[in-house]
Design a protein around this motif. Structure first.
Motif, PDB file in Angstrom:
ATOM      1  N   MET A 128       1.004  -0.913   0.187  1.00  0.00           N
ATOM      2  CA  MET A 128      -0.222  -0.379   0.635  1.00  0.00           C
ATOM      3  C   MET A 128       0.459   0.947   0.240  1.00  0.00           C
ATOM      4  SD  MET A 128      -3.289  -0.982   2.447  1.00  0.00           S
ATOM      5  CE  MET A 128      -4.713  -0.861   2.712  1.00  0.00           C
ATOM      6  N   PRO A 129       0.554   2.488  -1.039  1.00  0.00           N
ATOM      7  CA  PRO A 129       1.769   4.063  -0.902  1.00  0.00           C
ATOM      8  C   PRO A 129       0.704   4.325  -0.295  1.00  0.00           C
ATOM      9  CG  PRO A 129      -0.415   3.166  -2.547  1.00  0.00           C
ATOM     10  CD  PRO A 129      -0.035   2.070  -2.265  1.00  0.00           C
ATOM     11  N   ILE A 130       1.605   4.763   1.125  1.00  0.00           N
ATOM     12  CA  ILE A 130       0.806   5.518   2.456  1.00  0.00           C
ATOM     13  C   ILE A 130       2.354   6.432   2.980  1.00  0.00           C
ATOM     14  CG2 ILE A 130      -0.515   3.663   3.085  1.00  0.00           C
ATOM     15  CD1 ILE A 130       0.878   2.723   5.186  1.00  0.00           C
ATOM     16  N   LEU A 131       3.558   6.121   2.850  1.00  0.00           N
ATOM     17  CA  LEU A 131       3.735   6.755   2.945  1.00  0.00           C
ATOM     18  C   LEU A 131       4.956   8.113   1.868  1.00  0.00           C
ATOM     19  CD1 LEU A 131       6.416   4.561   4.167  1.00  0.00           C
ATOM     20  CD2 LEU A 131       4.891   5.680   5.318  1.00  0.00           C
ATOM     21  N   PRO A 132       5.096   9.353   2.693  1.00  0.00           N
ATOM     22  CA  PRO A 132       5.219  10.772   1.578  1.00  0.00           C
ATOM     23  C   PRO A 132       6.940  10.149   1.296  1.00  0.00           C
ATOM     24  CG  PRO A 132       4.431  11.072   4.000  1.00  0.00           C
ATOM     25  CD  PRO A 132       4.414   9.825   3.805  1.00  0.00           C
ATOM     26  N   ILE A 133       7.633  11.589   1.134  1.00  0.00           N
ATOM     27  CA  ILE A 133       8.973  11.016   1.185  1.00  0.00           C
ATOM     28  C   ILE A 133       9.551  11.402   1.993  1.00  0.00           C
ATOM     29  CG2 ILE A 133       9.374  13.873  -0.201  1.00  0.00           C
ATOM     30  CD1 ILE A 133      11.084  12.416  -2.170  1.00  0.00           C
ATOM     31  N   SER A 134       9.353  12.298   2.837  1.00  0.00           N
ATOM     32  CA  SER A 134       9.295  13.108   4.356  1.00  0.00           C
ATOM     33  C   SER A 134       9.964  11.515   5.334  1.00  0.00           C
ATOM     34  CB  SER A 134       9.188  13.960   4.448  1.00  0.00           C
ATOM     35  OG  SER A 134       7.799  13.789   4.877  1.00  0.00           O
ATOM     36  N   THR A 135       8.770  10.892   5.526  1.00  0.00           N
ATOM     37  CA  THR A 135       8.558  10.224   6.367  1.00  0.00           C
ATOM     38  C   THR A 135       9.673   8.826   5.632  1.00  0.00           C
ATOM     39  OG1 THR A 135       6.432  10.323   6.357  1.00  0.00           O
ATOM     40  CG2 THR A 135       7.538   7.989   7.218  1.00  0.00           C
ATOM     41  N   VAL A 136       9.924   8.921   4.027  1.00  0.00           N
ATOM     42  CA  VAL A 136      11.075   7.604   4.055  1.00  0.00           C
ATOM     43  C   VAL A 136      12.424   7.869   3.905  1.00  0.00           C
ATOM     44  CG1 VAL A 136      11.152   6.623   1.457  1.00  0.00           C
ATOM     45  CG2 VAL A 136       8.848   6.916   1.835  1.00  0.00           C
ATOM     46  N   MET A 137      12.135   9.268   3.356  1.00  0.00           N
ATOM     47  CA  MET A 137      14.135   9.954   4.044  1.00  0.00           C
ATOM     48  C   MET A 137      14.107   9.434   5.387  1.00  0.00           C
ATOM     49  SD  MET A 137      13.292  13.251   1.925  1.00  0.00           S
ATOM     50  CE  MET A 137      15.195  14.574   2.918  1.00  0.00           C
ATOM     51  N   GLN A 138      13.477   9.965   6.615  1.00  0.00           N
ATOM     52  CA  GLN A 138      14.137   9.802   7.496  1.00  0.00           C
ATOM     53  C   GLN A 138      14.536   7.764   8.323  1.00  0.00           C
ATOM     54  OE1 GLN A 138      11.072  10.864   9.905  1.00  0.00           O
ATOM     55  NE2 GLN A 138      11.943  13.186  10.718  1.00  0.00           N
ATOM     56  N   LEU A 139      13.376   6.971   6.892  1.00  0.00           N
ATOM     57  CA  LEU A 139      13.932   6.105   7.468  1.00  0.00           C
ATOM     58  C   LEU A 139      14.938   5.310   6.592  1.00  0.00           C
ATOM     59  CD1 LEU A 139       9.691   4.834   6.949  1.00  0.00           C
ATOM     60  CD2 LEU A 139      10.471   4.188  10.266  1.00  0.00           C
ATOM     61  N   THR A 140      15.441   5.444   5.681  1.00  0.00           N
ATOM     62  CA  THR A 140      16.176   4.926   5.114  1.00  0.00           C
ATOM     63  C   THR A 140      17.630   6.261   5.024  1.00  0.00           C
ATOM     64  OG1 THR A 140      16.073   6.272   3.125  1.00  0.00           O
ATOM     65  CG2 THR A 140      14.493   4.360   3.255  1.00  0.00           C
ATOM     66  N   GLU A 141      17.251   6.511   5.455  1.00  0.00           N
ATOM     67  CA  GLU A 141      18.478   7.922   5.675  1.00  0.00           C
ATOM     68  C   GLU A 141      19.206   8.180   4.130  1.00  0.00           C
ATOM     69  OE1 GLU A 141      21.167   6.187   8.135  1.00  0.00           O
ATOM     70  OE2 GLU A 141      20.221   6.315  10.034  1.00  0.00           O
ATOM     71  N   LEU A 142      18.584   8.548   3.534  1.00  0.00           N
ATOM     72  CA  LEU A 142      18.632   8.955   1.944  1.00  0.00           C
ATOM     73  C   LEU A 142      18.126  10.200   1.464  1.00  0.00           C
ATOM     74  CD1 LEU A 142      17.166   5.744  -0.405  1.00  0.00           C
ATOM     75  CD2 LEU A 142      19.677   6.277   0.050  1.00  0.00           C
ATOM     76  N   SER A 143      18.534  10.821   0.812  1.00  0.00           N
ATOM     77  CA  SER A 143      18.100  12.332   0.375  1.00  0.00           C
ATOM     78  C   SER A 143      16.760  11.964  -0.640  1.00  0.00           C
ATOM     79  CB  SER A 143      19.453  13.236   0.188  1.00  0.00           C
ATOM     80  OG  SER A 143      19.441  12.810  -1.188  1.00  0.00           O
ATOM     81  N   ALA A 144      15.944  13.274   0.075  1.00  0.00           N
ATOM     82  CA  ALA A 144      15.170  13.768  -1.445  1.00  0.00           C
ATOM     83  C   ALA A 144      15.200  13.060  -2.520  1.00  0.00           C
ATOM     84  CB  ALA A 144      14.103  14.783  -1.428  1.00  0.00           C
TER      85      ALA A 144
END
Length: 134
Positions: free
Chosen positions: A10-26
């Motif tokens: 399910m696509p539910i996470l915005p890029i800001s949350t993904v950045m925090q979880l993966t420690e990758l930049s946008a």
């Protein structure tokens, strides 16, 4: 597809949350999307939304990069993994093989090293080694 797989995709996470979880930049995340390594869903307002499966894939890409594998090598590894996952769907679980064997990884790394040599540029690993010899 079972309920767990449906929830994970399910696509539910915005890029800001993904950045925090993966420690990758946008920028890095969008770069992997440009290279078709991931494909997040889009809202009507064209915002990217990511699933838990996308997070796993981004973490896997990050791990490959940390091991010194270039984008071409990562694409090959992910293609091989997807091919094996499709094969597992056809085969019973008892007969399924590991997703990517050590031999397959060595073959991809060998090809990558040969490619780097053809263009007379040191691989990432060679650059890391030299910093220890001052």
């Amino acid at each position: 597809m079972n309920k767990k797989e449906i929830r994970r995709s399910m696509p539910i996470l915005p890029i800001s949350t993904v950045m925090q979880l993966t420690e990758l930049s946008a920028r890095q995340i969008r770069y992997y999307e440009e290279h078709q390594l991931i494909s997040p869903s889009r809202t009507e307002g064209n915002r990217r939304l990511y699933s838990l499966n996308d997070i796993d894939l981004l973490l896997e890409i990050k791990e490959f990069l940390e091991q010194g594998i270039n984008m071409a090598g990562i694409k090959k590894l992910l293609t091989m993994k997807a091919t094996n996952v499709e094969a597992e769907k056809v085969q019973p679980a008892e007969e399924s093989k590991t997703i990517i064997s050590d031999e397959q990884i060595r073959r991809v790394l060998r090809e990558e090293m040969l490619q780097a040599g053809r263009f007379q540029r040191p691989s990432m690993r060679q650059n890391e080694v030299t910093r220890f010899y001052h």
